[in-house]
Write an enzyme that holds these catalytic residues in place. Structure first.
Site, PDB file in Angstrom:
ATOM      1  N   LYS A  47       1.900 -10.215   0.764  1.00 47.48           N
ATOM      2  CA  LYS A  47       3.145 -10.579   0.076  1.00 47.48           C
ATOM      3  C   LYS A  47       2.931 -11.655  -0.981  1.00 47.48           C
ATOM      4  CE  LYS A  47       6.436  -9.471   3.672  1.00 47.48           C
ATOM      5  NZ  LYS A  47       7.690  -9.872   4.299  1.00 47.48           N
ATOM      6  N   GLU A  60       9.131 -20.000   0.779  1.00 52.64           N
ATOM      7  CA  GLU A  60      10.025 -19.759  -0.354  1.00 52.64           C
ATOM      8  C   GLU A  60      11.417 -20.265  -0.021  1.00 52.64           C
ATOM      9  OE1 GLU A  60       9.634 -15.489  -0.967  1.00 52.64           O
ATOM     10  OE2 GLU A  60      11.318 -15.067   0.355  1.00 52.64           O
ATOM     11  N   ARG A  65       5.240   2.964   0.179  1.00 50.15           N
ATOM     12  CA  ARG A  65       5.316   4.127   1.089  1.00 50.15           C
ATOM     13  C   ARG A  65       6.727   4.694   1.022  1.00 50.15           C
ATOM     14  NH1 ARG A  65       8.714   1.690   4.678  1.00 50.15           N
ATOM     15  NH2 ARG A  65       8.347  -0.526   4.968  1.00 50.15           N
TER      16      ARG A  65
HETATM   17  P1  ADP Z   1       9.906  -7.738   6.036  1.00 50.86           P
HETATM   18  O1  ADP Z   1       8.697  -7.301   5.252  1.00 50.86           O
HETATM   19  O2  ADP Z   1       9.561  -8.342   7.348  1.00 50.86           O
HETATM   20  O3  ADP Z   1      10.980  -6.713   6.094  1.00 50.86           O
HETATM   21  P2  ADP Z   1      11.227  -9.095   3.808  1.00 50.86           P
HETATM   22  O4  ADP Z   1      10.521 -10.083   2.975  1.00 50.86           O
HETATM   23  O5  ADP Z   1      11.439  -7.736   3.235  1.00 50.86           O
HETATM   24  O6  ADP Z   1      10.490  -8.981   5.233  1.00 50.86           O
HETATM   25  O7  ADP Z   1      12.639  -9.657   4.247  1.00 50.86           O
HETATM   26  C1  ADP Z   1      13.458  -9.032   5.207  1.00 50.86           C
HETATM   27  C2  ADP Z   1      14.863  -9.602   5.160  1.00 50.86           C
HETATM   28  O8  ADP Z   1      14.839 -11.015   5.400  1.00 50.86           O
HETATM   29  C3  ADP Z   1      15.547  -9.463   3.806  1.00 50.86           C
HETATM   30  O9  ADP Z   1      16.185  -8.234   3.657  1.00 50.86           O
HETATM   31  C4  ADP Z   1      16.554 -10.610   3.856  1.00 50.86           C
HETATM   32  O10 ADP Z   1      17.664 -10.253   4.649  1.00 50.86           O
HETATM   33  C5  ADP Z   1      15.787 -11.681   4.578  1.00 50.86           C
HETATM   34  N1  ADP Z   1      15.087 -12.570   3.608  1.00 50.86           N
HETATM   35  C6  ADP Z   1      13.808 -12.447   3.167  1.00 50.86           C
HETATM   36  N2  ADP Z   1      13.495 -13.423   2.289  1.00 50.86           N
HETATM   37  C7  ADP Z   1      14.593 -14.190   2.157  1.00 50.86           C
HETATM   38  C8  ADP Z   1      14.919 -15.383   1.411  1.00 50.86           C
HETATM   39  N3  ADP Z   1      14.045 -15.993   0.613  1.00 50.86           N
HETATM   40  N4  ADP Z   1      16.172 -15.903   1.556  1.00 50.86           N
HETATM   41  C9  ADP Z   1      17.064 -15.323   2.374  1.00 50.86           C
HETATM   42  N5  ADP Z   1      16.828 -14.229   3.103  1.00 50.86           N
HETATM   43  C10 ADP Z   1      15.611 -13.652   3.019  1.00 50.86           C
END
Ligand code: ADP
Length: 452
Positions: A118, A202, A294
């Site tokens: 990531k 972040e 994917r």
């Molecule tokens: P994963 O790969 O585990 O699915 P993601 O990075 O896609 O993780 O994030 C999953 C969920 O977590 C997002 O859809 C959102 O709801 C929450 N999320 C991720 N990053 C943030 C952020 N910086 N601030 C607020 N919510 C976040």
């Protein structure tokens, strides 16, 4: 062009069946793989051939790269479709396929590698001019660094596993006093779940919406977007209901999202189906969070509104053919919703359950699609994902699609095990959902009784 005549599916459950169906329509033979406990699974019965590759432990079967590659060679499959989860984003597996002359149905292994981490994905996508959530520069390798970086990022913030996925390896932190604990917990979970304790940080965007853009690219530098999906109905950071297109976004913001997604995809010469995920704040500022290289669980809603079979496109792309659609061919037709039915107890922290399915009835009729692997007498096993069915509805408007979704949740009948069906109905009927006024906090607030 390399014509594919046989594909091995390195997956199980509904997605294996979904892939078999497209293969059959394309006159391509399918090979299923299965673990010893999965011998009575529907994907095994529906495939043209099936190979048992190991016992119930993932590492011995569905994650057993050598056994899967050997099965592909033995059955003379020319390609492997990894589905989602499992080995779908495993660059070394894709690379091994490449070296063996097997077509991995997905992007190049170098792209998977780049986007699978990531932190490197953030850097790469940012360099293409795409906004990312403000955060640490690179990985945060110790507590001192975490405290230093936190001064710039501000609170609340998230400590995230760079290898993270499925909502795991993430810790929120509201103040500097709790940073040490959040940091250690995130590192520990990342180490335990992903075998890689690397984390970055972040800014935590409060109550954001999760919006993602579907991309398709071929080997001839043609890339199109297939609009967006709204995936803010989540429990434990995992999606529960998805909608396409997203509602209540200004057309100018939508356009910006598509432009940015295309720019990012071009910058990495993306091939196959992929998704760029963003979070969006109340003012419609959006930030890239990750790219999934994917097919996604929620891909059917995009298929419903565009008429494009994304699995067939993936196979065509793997064969070296051009995309069957151009950007100007693509139009949004109506609205589609997907409801994920999980074998779990929503009122006990969504704890997964297993057991034998009794009588079963799936909803049907106009505008309803069911992607599932269930049948009467099938036993849900405790070793695998708890998602057992996807009910997908499609109609001309959001209001109509919601009515269909409500009707299908009332009609669905799965006996023998607990599911989240009733809970899905409650969410559909909630004011916030009906009024188009929700974000990723919907489920949590609903469970706390803060919203109706
Ligand atoms: P994963 O790969 O585990 O699915 P993601 O990075 O896609 O993780 O994030 C999953 C969920 O977590 C997002 O859809 C959102 O709801 C929450 N999320 C991720 N990053 C943030 C952020 N910086 N601030 C607020 N919510 C976040």
């Amino acid at each position: 062009m390399k014509l594919i005549q046989k594909v091995l599916i390195a997956n199980r459950g509904e997605i294996a069946i979904r892939i078999i169906r497209s293969l059959r329509e394309m006159n391509i033979k399918s090979v299923a793989i299965y673990s010893t406990v999965d011998k009575d699974s529907l994907h095994v019965m529906l495939a043209d051939e099936a190979v048992c590759i190991g016992d119930h432990r993932l590492i011995n079967s569905y994650l057993n790269k050598n056994a899967i590659l050997q099965a592909a060679i033995n059955t003379q499959a020319q390609a492997i479709h990894p589905g989602y989860g499992l080995l779908s984003e495993n660059a070394s597996f894709a690379k091994a396929c490449h070296h063996l002359g097997l077509e991995f149905i997905g992007p190049h292994y170098k792209t998977i590698e780049l986007m699978g981490d990531k932190q490197s994905a953030r850097e790469t996508i940012r360099a293409a001019g795409v906004p990312i959530v403000p955060g640490s520069k690179g990985l945060v390798s110790n507590l001192d660094e975490a405290h230093q970086q936190a001064k710039h990022i501000g609170f609340p913030l998230l400590v995230k596993a760079t290898a993270g996925g499925g909502g795991k390896g993430m810790r929120i932190c509201y103040d500097k006093e709790s940073l040490s604990h959040a940091y250690q917990q995130a590192v520990l979970e990342a180490q335990t779940v992903f075998g890689d304790g690397s984390v970055y940080m972040e800014r935590f965007i409060e109550n954001p919406r999760h919006i993602e853009v579907q991309i398709l690219g071929d080997k001839h530098e043609n890339i199109v977007h297939l609009f967006e999906r709204e995936c803010s109905v989540q429990r434990n950071n995992q999606k529960m209901i998805e909608e396409a297109p997203a509602h209540n976004i200004k057309p100018a913001t939508q356009k910006k999202l598509y432009d940015v997604a295309l720019k990012a995809a071009h910058s990495i010469q993306y091939e196959s189906a992929g998704t760029l995920e963003f979070i969006m704040d109340k003012d419609e500022n959006f930030y890239f969070i990750e790219m999934n290289t994917r097919i996604q669980v929620e891909h059917p809603i995009t298929e419903q509104i565009t008429g494009v079979d994304l699995i067939k496109e993936q196979i065509r792309i793997a064969e070296g053919r051009r995309l069957s659609v151009t950007q100007s061919d693509l139009k949004i037709n109506g609205c589609s919703l997907e409801l994920r039915i999980n074998a779990e107890d929503p009122y006990d922290k969504f704890k997964p359950v297993s057991g034998k399915i009794g009588a079963i009835h799936f909803p049907g009729g106009h505008g309803i699609r069911v992607d599932s692997f269930l049948y009467q007498g099938y036993t849900i096993l405790p070793f695998y994902d708890s998602m057992i069915a996807k009910i997908i509805v499609h109609s001309s408007s959001r209001e109509d699609a919601i009515e269909k979704a409500i009707r299908s949740m009332e009609e669905l009948n799965i006996e023998g095990i607990k599911t989240n069906q009733e809970f899905q109905l409650e969410i559909l009927l909630s004011e916030a959902f009906l009024d188009n006024n929700y974000d990723t906090s919907l489920v949590e607030k609903f469970l706390k009784g803060e919203i109706q």
